[in-house]
Design an enzyme around this catalytic site. Structure first.
Site, mmCIF file in Angstrom:
data_model
loop_
_atom_site.group_PDB
_atom_site.id
_atom_site.type_symbol
_atom_site.label_atom_id
_atom_site.label_comp_id
_atom_site.label_asym_id
_atom_site.label_seq_id
_atom_site.Cartn_x
_atom_site.Cartn_y
_atom_site.Cartn_z
ATOM 1 N N ASP A 182 10.881 -5.403 8.354
ATOM 2 C CA ASP A 182 9.759 -5.247 9.295
ATOM 3 C C ASP A 182 9.525 -6.417 10.139
ATOM 4 O OD1 ASP A 182 7.879 -2.518 9.988
ATOM 5 O OD2 ASP A 182 6.622 -4.564 10.118
ATOM 6 N N ALA B 131 4.616 4.086 2.764
ATOM 7 C CA ALA B 131 4.203 2.776 2.134
ATOM 8 C C ALA B 131 4.311 1.684 3.370
ATOM 9 C CB ALA B 131 4.764 2.399 0.837
ATOM 10 N N LYS B 132 3.837 0.536 2.835
ATOM 11 C CA LYS B 132 3.804 -0.518 3.623
ATOM 12 C C LYS B 132 3.568 -1.772 3.103
ATOM 13 C CE LYS B 132 5.501 -1.044 8.089
ATOM 14 N NZ LYS B 132 6.745 -0.213 8.733
ATOM 15 N N GLY B 133 3.881 -3.042 3.643
ATOM 16 C CA GLY B 133 3.185 -4.134 2.904
ATOM 17 C C GLY B 133 3.724 -5.537 3.589
ATOM 18 N N VAL C 61 0.682 -1.085 -0.033
ATOM 19 C CA VAL C 61 0.101 0.167 0.056
ATOM 20 C C VAL C 61 0.946 1.174 0.048
ATOM 21 C CG1 VAL C 61 -1.785 1.322 1.280
ATOM 22 C CG2 VAL C 61 -1.904 -1.053 1.102
#
Length: 430
Positions: free
Chosen positions: A155, A114-116, A69
């Site tokens: 992460d 952003a991240k995912g 995202v």
């Protein structure tokens, strides 16, 4: 890399997304954010969901779901981690991507958020399977990531090795002449693969520094102060390591395997050595006794460092907290209702977008070195990190004082105002 906690209380699916939106709305109301810019910041720019097959060691094929995202890139390329965990879904990715936007803005970095990640339990897969899963996920993401577009990082349950696999896979899709210019497509890489000295400890060192800065402002001595840590991955360990050097005493730790306590102190180095030989688990550590995980947040201590997953400090356990400081090593560990309770009790919270921003600042340094063909020494990286964090911390404290708000609201105000200024100056493409 952070660690999940023992027997997590099941949270509503919208939990973290609801929290970040309420935090945003609170700060936006205070500064009377331009309503048009508010509409932009309330939604994500892009959302990618990919389903991809991977052959397992036994020859069978398993289909995985991955997410990326991209919330906002008004200040620069999207930036944020990839996590491998069963709780990864589109709402979690949305919430974490928004937090990254605020975090990079607060830190004054030329990045967006952003991240995912992938919805899986990595402990159920071999290293060779994880490599194939990672490479196939990278291939599925395709040109949606890139060194000047979207830069992933480690992460929860991902690490430098994961980043090296992503780097190699991404570079293999580029023409030979372009490969050497794409080293900064990911950060948090191993040193030999273009990583930066100090990146491994940057997040934990940042958590420690913000605690230290807070203590200096409050004229509090860290020596002999008791602290407890939830999650003993990269962030939990390095935070403990640096706090111990200041004379603080680690008395309890919680992770997926359980909760351990020793009122006289737990050696961070000893616990790390044990966990590394025990499948990254603290369960069974001989120099501390096991206790019920539900007792963790109510333990007698001065400082709590939640460095696991989101929504761990809730309205149900906040009432039991005796510590006077919470330093958020994880993203979104305290829900909105719990925060109200804690603030009413006079407990201060160093918010995640400030407290754990050492990781993304360290990533920025790595990205810069790759981009410019430079190699910085460890002492240079750590000095730059401390300088950057001190600037951010001071701004948050000054804003909290001038606006008469808590530290989280102050941090959000600074982050949102920087984005608002960028949109006002640039305008909106018609």
């Amino acid at each position: 890399m952070t660690t999940k906690l023992a027997s997590p209380k099941k949270q509503p699916k919208q939990g973290m997304l609801d929290n970040v939106m309420r935090q945003f709305d609170n700060a936006a109301d205070i500064i009377t954010l331009n309503p048009n810019i508010r509409k932009i910041l309330e939604v994500t720019n892009n959302e990618l969901v990919v389903h991809f097959p991977v052959r397992m060691d036994n020859g069978e094929v398993e289909v995985f779901t991955g997410y990326r995202v991209q919330h906002n890139n008004a200040l620069g390329p999207y930036k944020g981690g990839l996590r491998y965990h069963e709780t990864v879904d589109i709402d979690a990715a949305r919430a974490l991507a928004m937090w990254m936007t605020w975090k990079t803005s607060l830190a004054g970095l030329p990045y967006g958020g952003a991240k995912g990640g992938i919805q899986l339990d990595p402990k159920k897969y071999s290293d060779t399977e994880l490599e194939r899963i990672t490479r196939r996920f990278t291939y599925a993401l395709g040109d949606n990531i890139g060194p000047e577009l979207d830069i992933p990082a480690p992460d929860v349950n991902t690490n430098p090795q994961t980043m090296a696999w992503i780097l190699d896979t991404y570079m293999s899709t580029k023409p030979p002449a372009e490969r050497s210019t794409n080293m900064h497509v990911v950060t948090g890489k191993p040193i030999g693969a273009g990583g930066s000295e100090g990146r491994d400890r940057a997040t934990g060192y940042g958590v420690f520094l913000t605690i230290k800065f807070w203590a200096e402002r409050k004229n509090v001595e860290l020596k002999d102060k008791k602290f407890i840590v939830q999650g003993f991955g990269n962030v939990g360990y390095w935070t403990s390591h640096f706090l111990e050097k200041e004379g603080a005493v680690l008395t309890a730790v919680q992770d997926a395997s359980g909760t351990i306590l020793n009122e006289n102190g737990i050696s961070a180095e000893g616990l790390l050595a044990f966990s590394e030989s025990n499948n990254r688990s603290i369960g069974g550590f001989a120099d501390a006794r096991p206790i019920e995980s539900s007792e963790f947040f109510g333990l007698d201590c001065d400082i709590i460092v939640p460095a696991a997953l989101g929504n761990q400090i809730t309205a149900e356990n906040a009432q039991r907290i005796k510590a006077y400081l919470i330093a958020e090593g994880a993203n979104g560990p305290t829900d909105v209702e719990a925060e109200k309770i804690l603030l009413n009790k006079g407990i201060e919270i160093i918010p995640d977008i400030l407290c754990n921003s050492g990781g993304v600042i360290g990533s920025y340094f790595e990205w810069l070195q790759n981009r410019n063909g430079e190699i910085w020494q460890l002492d240079e990286v750590m000095a730059k990190l401390e300088k950057k964090l001190k600037e951010s911390f001071s701004k948050v404290m000054e804003t909290a004082k001038s606006r008469k708000v808590d530290m989280r609201t102050a941090a959000f105000i600074i982050a949102i105002e920087r984005l608002e200024k960028a949109y006002v100056q640039r305008g909106i493409f018609p």
